[in-house]
Write a protein that holds these residues in place. Structure first.
Motif, PDB file in Angstrom:
ATOM      1  N   ASP A 530       0.809  -1.218   0.000  1.00 27.87           N
ATOM      2  CA  ASP A 530       0.000   0.000   0.000  1.00 27.87           C
ATOM      3  C   ASP A 530       0.843   1.270   0.000  1.00 27.87           C
ATOM      4  O   ASP A 530       0.298   2.366  -0.066  1.00 27.87           O
ATOM      5  CB  ASP A 530      -0.917   0.024   1.235  1.00 27.87           C
ATOM      6  CG  ASP A 530      -1.882  -1.151   1.240  1.00 27.87           C
ATOM      7  OD1 ASP A 530      -2.428  -1.441   0.157  1.00 27.87           O
ATOM      8  OD2 ASP A 530      -2.073  -1.759   2.316  1.00 27.87           O
ATOM      9  N   GLY A 531       2.163   1.161   0.122  1.00 28.04           N
ATOM     10  CA  GLY A 531       3.012   2.345   0.186  1.00 28.04           C
ATOM     11  C   GLY A 531       3.399   2.868  -1.173  1.00 28.04           C
ATOM     12  O   GLY A 531       4.589   2.961  -1.499  1.00 28.04           O
ATOM     13  N   ARG A 532       2.413   3.185  -2.001  1.00 25.02           N
ATOM     14  CA  ARG A 532       2.703   3.622  -3.363  1.00 25.02           C
ATOM     15  C   ARG A 532       1.987   4.923  -3.688  1.00 25.02           C
ATOM     16  O   ARG A 532       1.535   5.125  -4.804  1.00 25.02           O
ATOM     17  CB  ARG A 532       2.289   2.551  -4.363  1.00 25.02           C
ATOM     18  CG  ARG A 532       2.849   1.173  -4.053  1.00 25.02           C
ATOM     19  CD  ARG A 532       2.351   0.139  -5.042  1.00 25.02           C
ATOM     20  NE  ARG A 532       2.632  -1.229  -4.598  1.00 25.02           N
ATOM     21  CZ  ARG A 532       2.254  -2.297  -5.265  1.00 25.02           C
ATOM     22  NH1 ARG A 532       1.581  -2.166  -6.400  1.00 25.02           N
ATOM     23  NH2 ARG A 532       2.537  -3.499  -4.800  1.00 25.02           N
ATOM     24  N   ALA A 533       1.877   5.848  -2.724  1.00 22.40           N
ATOM     25  CA  ALA A 533       1.207   7.129  -2.958  1.00 22.40           C
ATOM     26  C   ALA A 533       2.130   8.011  -3.782  1.00 22.40           C
ATOM     27  O   ALA A 533       3.116   8.550  -3.268  1.00 22.40           O
ATOM     28  CB  ALA A 533       0.861   7.789  -1.626  1.00 22.40           C
ATOM     29  N   LEU A 534       1.816   8.171  -5.078  1.00 24.21           N
ATOM     30  CA  LEU A 534       2.714   8.875  -5.990  1.00 24.21           C
ATOM     31  C   LEU A 534       2.824  10.354  -5.624  1.00 24.21           C
ATOM     32  O   LEU A 534       3.921  10.920  -5.669  1.00 24.21           O
ATOM     33  CB  LEU A 534       2.216   8.713  -7.431  1.00 24.21           C
ATOM     34  CG  LEU A 534       3.092   9.353  -8.509  1.00 24.21           C
ATOM     35  CD1 LEU A 534       4.508   8.772  -8.465  1.00 24.21           C
ATOM     36  CD2 LEU A 534       2.482   9.183  -9.888  1.00 24.21           C
ATOM     37  N   VAL A 535       1.709  10.979  -5.264  1.00 23.98           N
ATOM     38  CA  VAL A 535       1.755  12.399  -4.920  1.00 23.98           C
ATOM     39  C   VAL A 535       2.647  12.619  -3.702  1.00 23.98           C
ATOM     40  O   VAL A 535       3.469  13.540  -3.652  1.00 23.98           O
ATOM     41  CB  VAL A 535       0.335  12.950  -4.669  1.00 23.98           C
ATOM     42  CG1 VAL A 535       0.397  14.405  -4.227  1.00 23.98           C
ATOM     43  CG2 VAL A 535      -0.511  12.811  -5.927  1.00 23.98           C
ATOM     44  N   THR A 536       2.505  11.748  -2.703  1.00 23.73           N
ATOM     45  CA  THR A 536       3.367  11.854  -1.518  1.00 23.73           C
ATOM     46  C   THR A 536       4.815  11.621  -1.883  1.00 23.73           C
ATOM     47  O   THR A 536       5.720  12.318  -1.390  1.00 23.73           O
ATOM     48  CB  THR A 536       2.925  10.841  -0.456  1.00 23.73           C
ATOM     49  OG1 THR A 536       1.538  11.005  -0.184  1.00 23.73           O
ATOM     50  CG2 THR A 536       3.713  11.023   0.824  1.00 23.73           C
ATOM     51  N   LEU A 537       5.078  10.667  -2.755  1.00 30.29           N
ATOM     52  CA  LEU A 537       6.446  10.384  -3.175  1.00 30.29           C
ATOM     53  C   LEU A 537       7.061  11.587  -3.887  1.00 30.29           C
ATOM     54  O   LEU A 537       8.219  11.954  -3.641  1.00 30.29           O
ATOM     55  CB  LEU A 537       6.473   9.158  -4.082  1.00 30.29           C
ATOM     56  CG  LEU A 537       7.845   8.748  -4.634  1.00 30.29           C
ATOM     57  CD1 LEU A 537       8.818   8.475  -3.497  1.00 30.29           C
ATOM     58  CD2 LEU A 537       7.712   7.539  -5.552  1.00 30.29           C
ATOM     59  N   VAL A 538       6.281  12.217  -4.766  1.00 31.74           N
ATOM     60  CA  VAL A 538       6.791  13.410  -5.455  1.00 31.74           C
ATOM     61  C   VAL A 538       7.053  14.531  -4.459  1.00 31.74           C
ATOM     62  O   VAL A 538       8.067  15.237  -4.542  1.00 31.74           O
ATOM     63  CB  VAL A 538       5.801  13.868  -6.547  1.00 31.74           C
ATOM     64  CG1 VAL A 538       6.261  15.175  -7.175  1.00 31.74           C
ATOM     65  CG2 VAL A 538       5.654  12.802  -7.615  1.00 31.74           C
ATOM     66  N   ALA A 539       6.144  14.728  -3.494  1.00 26.58           N
ATOM     67  CA  ALA A 539       6.329  15.779  -2.490  1.00 26.58           C
ATOM     68  C   ALA A 539       7.585  15.539  -1.661  1.00 26.58           C
ATOM     69  O   ALA A 539       8.383  16.464  -1.435  1.00 26.58           O
ATOM     70  CB  ALA A 539       5.101  15.859  -1.582  1.00 26.58           C
ATOM     71  N   LEU A 540       7.780  14.295  -1.205  1.00 25.63           N
ATOM     72  CA  LEU A 540       8.975  13.995  -0.416  1.00 25.63           C
ATOM     73  C   LEU A 540      10.237  14.120  -1.265  1.00 25.63           C
ATOM     74  O   LEU A 540      11.259  14.642  -0.796  1.00 25.63           O
ATOM     75  CB  LEU A 540       8.864  12.593   0.169  1.00 25.63           C
ATOM     76  CG  LEU A 540       7.755  12.369   1.201  1.00 25.63           C
ATOM     77  CD1 LEU A 540       7.736  10.914   1.647  1.00 25.63           C
ATOM     78  CD2 LEU A 540       7.950  13.283   2.402  1.00 25.63           C
ATOM     79  N   THR A 541      10.185  13.646  -2.491  1.00 22.81           N
ATOM     80  CA  THR A 541      11.343  13.759  -3.373  1.00 22.81           C
ATOM     81  C   THR A 541      11.708  15.221  -3.611  1.00 22.81           C
ATOM     82  O   THR A 541      12.879  15.612  -3.555  1.00 22.81           O
ATOM     83  CB  THR A 541      11.062  13.066  -4.715  1.00 22.81           C
ATOM     84  OG1 THR A 541      10.750  11.693  -4.485  1.00 22.81           O
ATOM     85  CG2 THR A 541      12.253  13.172  -5.648  1.00 22.81           C
ATOM     86  N   LEU A 542      10.689  16.034  -3.877  1.00 17.44           N
ATOM     87  CA  LEU A 542      10.941  17.461  -4.117  1.00 17.44           C
ATOM     88  C   LEU A 542      11.488  18.143  -2.874  1.00 17.44           C
ATOM     89  O   LEU A 542      12.420  18.954  -2.948  1.00 17.44           O
ATOM     90  CB  LEU A 542       9.648  18.135  -4.575  1.00 17.44           C
ATOM     91  CG  LEU A 542       9.721  19.641  -4.819  1.00 17.44           C
ATOM     92  CD1 LEU A 542      10.767  19.961  -5.888  1.00 17.44           C
ATOM     93  CD2 LEU A 542       8.354  20.179  -5.235  1.00 17.44           C
TER      94      LEU A 542
END
Length: 912
Positions: A530-542
């Motif tokens: 379930d750990g595949r939230a793309l928006v969250t991943l982009v936010a953390l990456t940015l």
């Protein structure tokens, strides 16, 4: 029998209208019911929108304010060198020159009305300086070299009459046989022993008539550096004339009225020079005016005749504005690039967090949308419900944000940025609702859309990086959209590339957890799906990308400034012209510092076989070698080992002989000398030298053993050479490094020195500039804001998944699994996101710095060479911050997920 009711035509026409009004009212009630049901979530989204709107207003305004302040600082630092000058000549003996002193003074009163509006808005003061060439004369103290200038009536208020009276403003030419009344400064009167009433004659031997000058007033002024005296050199600082070390006379300037000046100007050996100088008020500048003033000056320099079309005078326009300020546009562009990177990260994370919260709320209403669709609600009606709510919340949040920014003193510097941000917030729920309501596309069509979207994203990212690398846009304070979006797009590309990472990790963790005992590791591996939230991943990456990029640039500039301060001073303290260098070196040593006294001979002629150049010769001893060894790192311009070897080689040479002296030379001098012997011309003594080593320096420099050079000069200087010959060494320079150096620099021993330079002062000057200080403060604030928003994104993701993890935990609890395994569920779902965000952020930062690092021009802000440097504590700081954020998210998840009870699930059933 009941008669059927007939509708009137008016009723027939009003039925559809009433139905439309009823539908609109029902839609409004439905929207209000939704808002009331999810009031906390809606208020949270509105707050996030308001926060983002504040940032969208403040960021461009802050960038503009920083660059405007830097423009004012640059103009102030340029001083009189940036003034606008109207140049003219007067005093032509042939009579062909239309300019006279009186005409030029009259024209000066018209000049402010002739300037373009751009220059009029920043003009501060106009001064007139009219002065003739030097003419010879005889005075009581010997020879005189005198320049006659014009006393501008507008500057008489700045004079203090010591004795006598100022000459009256004449209107008739002075007869050639009359005495010319002149005003002399108190300093010149003291140097020449003149008093009111004294007369003296000046003139060139080639001319028939001399000029008889009579002192009518002795004057002084409060401020000798005032602009009124800039173009009257020698007025307040007479210079002694010397010959063979003895004073033979004085060089000074006197003033007379315009009519008297015109009457004698034809007898000058050369034409007189006139300067109408307009200075600028730095406080009236901003970045745009800086550019406009430069363009206006360029236009005037190419068409100066437009100023004198209706005037009998002839002038030319000249200014060094562009030359003395040529470095500022590049520095402003570098600061803008760094500030834009910070702005992109902060705004990007804020937008992504808001989108994450908004889509989460929309996802909660999918069941309600399906119910409405099952009851016949049309797609436009459902979309209109979402759009109405979204627009209202967006307008509310944006309005509050703009109001708060205005109360804080910020105005909307980029309305387009604010409008685009608000449009994204308004459209996000609508698109999310529309995508759920529409039928799912075919797999082939969905795959084609993904490929097209990724291709467009990559192409746009490449274009944005190229724009950032080339510094797209002028340094006018505006934020270039492409360069602003480059960090966000890089983070998006990297996040998409790392999106499969949790799945890849899951394959290994599944195999590992299958062999372990206990439910914790098995649940952690299962929840990783379930750990595949793309928006969250982009936010953390940015967030990580911007944080790492900002810290690297900040550390790079700071390191470059540190190195620049060492290059500028050469030690912690530099003392020029100390009264007793030997005693000062001892005092430094007693205080625990390492010090050395050196002799710098600047501007010496270095003669080779094929070329001649100017260079600095540095005379050193063993103390200088110890000083270089005490300097930190590799900052000194010469290597301590090379200097020690030079001194050892010099010690074994023929001290009294004529062999070439060994020297160290910078690479340019070393390349010019080659293997040949070259000579330094020191006061007429040709000193042969041979280059035995090289080093890097900022100017042509050579290092020689002081004792060896002194012995050579003593041996080869003629015994009959005068005492004041040029072979005498200049004043010594004392350098010191160590903890006690600054304290000794303020002691009585150093008080009589010509100049004391502290490296700490140079470093503070480099760091206190508007551009550097603005970037540093913006970095600190941006890092804090980005970190908080990144944590908020992780917490929001945690809250979104609380119900799902709570249901799993409750059902497992019914099977006897302990509650503490909920931590494993949260870790398994959130840890892949955090790890992917950290890895992706570091990769995105490396991509931005590698591909577009030159756009940040760190060397300009640092004041010299500034290679990219990464602090040793940076990786540990990023890992510690990521661990703290993950711990906070788990701490929030634990009590929330345990609130879900098994009885509630068994009573209502688990949602699919």
């Amino acid at each position: 029998m009941t008669r059927p009711r007939l509708r009137s035509p008016a009723g027939a026409r009003g039925g559809p209208i009433r139905r439309e009004i009823g539908a609109i009212g029902a839609s409004a009630l439905l929207v209000l019911r939704r808002v009331r049901t999810d009031l906390v979530a809606v208020l949270g989204i509105a707050t996030l929108i308001a926060l983002t709107a504040v940032l969208a207003v403040m960021v461009p305004s802050y960038i503009t304010a920083t660059l405007d302040q830097a423009a004012r600082e640059a103009v102030a630092a340029a001083g009189a060198d940036a003034d606008l000058r109207l140049l003219a000549t007067t005093g032509d003996a042939a009579g062909g020159n239309p300019n006279t002193a009186e005409r030029l003074l009259t024209f000066s009163t018209e000049v402010p009305d002739l300037w373009p509006t751009t220059l009029s808005e920043v003009a501060s003061q106009l001064s007139v300086g009219i002065i003739g060439p030097e003419v010879a004369g005889r005075i009581a103290v010997g020879t005189a070299r005198v320049r006659i200038g014009v006393l501008d009536p507008a500057t008489t208020s700045a004079l203090q009459v010591v004795s006598g009276d100022l000459p009256p403003v004449g209107t008739e030419p002075v007869p050639a046989t009359a005495t010319l009344p002149v005003v002399i400064s108190a300093a010149a009167a003291d140097a020449t022993a003149f008093a009111v009433g004294d007369s003296f004659t000046v003139g060139e031997a080639s001319l028939d008539e001399d000029i008889l000058l009579t002192v009518v007033a002795v004057v002084d002024t409060v401020d000798t550096t005032d602009q009124a005296w800039t173009d009257l050199p020698g007025l307040w600082d007479p210079q002694a004339l010397t010959s063979q070390g003895m004073q033979t006379g004085e060089r000074f300037t006197v003033l007379t009225d315009a009519a008297g000046f015109d009457s004698v100007s034809a007898r000058f050996p050369e034409t007189a020079a006139a300067t109408l100088r307009t200075s600028f008020d730095p406080s009236r500048f901003d970045l745009q005016r800086f550019i406009d003033v430069r363009e206006s000056i360029d236009a005037l320099e190419t068409s100066s005749g437009s100023l004198t079309e209706s005037s009998p005078v002839s002038v030319s326009v000249s200014s060094d504005y562009e030359r003395v300020l040529e470095a500022f546009p590049a520095a402003a562009a570098a600061a803008r690039a760094q500030l834009s990177t910070l702005a992109a990260g902060l705004l990007g994370v804020a937008v992504l967090v808001t989108i994450l919260a908004s889509t989460a709320l929309t996802r909660r209403r999918h069941a309600e949308i399906e119910l409405l669709r099952s009851r016949g609600a049309s797609l436009p009606l459902i979309v209109s419900h979402s759009a109405g709510e979204s627009i209202a919340v967006t307008l509310l949040g944006t309005g509050v944000g703009v109001t708060v920014a205005a109360l804080l003193g910020f105005r909307a510097g980029s309305p387009l940025l604010l409008a685009v941000t608000a449009g994204v917030f308004a459209l996000t729920p609508v698109l999310s609702t529309l995508s759920h309501a529409l039928a799912s596309p075919s797999r082939r069509f969905a795959g084609a859309l993904r490929v097209a979207g990724v291709s467009a994203l990559v192409a746009t990212t490449v274009t944005a990086v190229v724009a950032l690398r080339s510094g797209a846009g002028e340094a006018d304070g505006s934020i270039d959209p492409l360069s602003l979006a480059a960090p966000i797009l890089c983070a998006g590309v990297v996040a998409l590339a790392l999106a499969p990472l949790p799945t890849v990790v899951l394959r290994f963790t599944s195999a590992f957890t299958a062999r372990t005992r206990g439910p914790a590791t098995l649940l952690a591996g299962a929840s990783a799906r379930d750990g595949r939230a793309l928006v969250t991943l982009v936010a953390l990456t940015l967030a990580v990308s911007v944080g790492v990029t900002s810290l690297v640039l900040l550390h790079t500039v700071a390191s470059g400034q540190e190195a620049a301060s060492w290059r500028a001073v050469g030690a912690d303290v530099r003392v020029e012209g100390a009264p007793d260098p030997t005693a000062l070196v001892r005092e430094f040593a007693d205080a625990g510092a390492t010090a050395a006294a050196v002799v710098e001979r600047r501007g010496l002629t270095l003669e080779g076989r094929t070329a001649t150049t100017r260079a600095t010769l540095l005379e050193v001893d063993d103390d200088y070698a110890r000083l270089l060894s005490a300097l930190p790192g590799a900052e000194p311009s010469t290597d301590a080992v090379a200097v020690e070897q030079l001194l050892q080689q010099s010690a074994v040479g023929d001290v009294q002989g004529q062999d070439p002296l060994p020297v160290l030379a910078d690479r340019r001098l070393a390349a010019q000398a080659g293997d040949d012997s070259v000579t330094f011309d020191i006061g007429g003594v040709l000193v042969p030298v041979t280059v035995v080593g090289s080093f890097t320096a900022t100017e042509p420099t050579a290092v020689v053993d002081r004792a060896r050079l002194d012995a050579y000069l003593e041996t080869n200087t003629a015994p009959a050479a005068p005492a004041g010959s040029g072979a005498q060494p200049p004043a010594e320079t004392v350098l010191a490094v160590g903890s006690g150096a600054n304290r000794v620099a303020a002691s009585a021993t150093a008080t009589g020195a010509d100049e004391i330079v502290l490296r700490s002062d140079v470093l503070a000057q480099l760091r206190d500039g508007a551009l550097v200080a603005g970037v540093a403060s913006a970095t600190a604030l941006s890092l804090l804001g980005t970190a908080l928003l990144a944590v908020l994104a992780l917490v929001t993701t945690t809250v979104i998944g609380v119900q799902r993890r709570g249901r799993v935990l409750a059902l497992l609890g019914a099977l006897g699994v302990p509650k503490r395994t909920g931590v494993a569920l949260a870790v398994g779902e959130l840890a892949p996101l955090v790890v992917s965000g950290v890895v992706g952020g570091c990769l995105a930062s490396a991509a931005v710095l590698t591909l577009a690092g030159d756009a940040f021009a760190s060397e300009i802000l640092a004041g010299g060479a500034a290679p990219l440097t990464v602090s040793g504590w940076l990786p540990l700081s990023v890992l510690a911050a990521a661990a703290a954020a993950l711990a906070l998210a788990i701490a929030i998840d634990t009590p929330l997920s345990r609130r879900v009870r098994t009885a509630d699930i068994l009573r209502t059933g688990e949602e699919s």
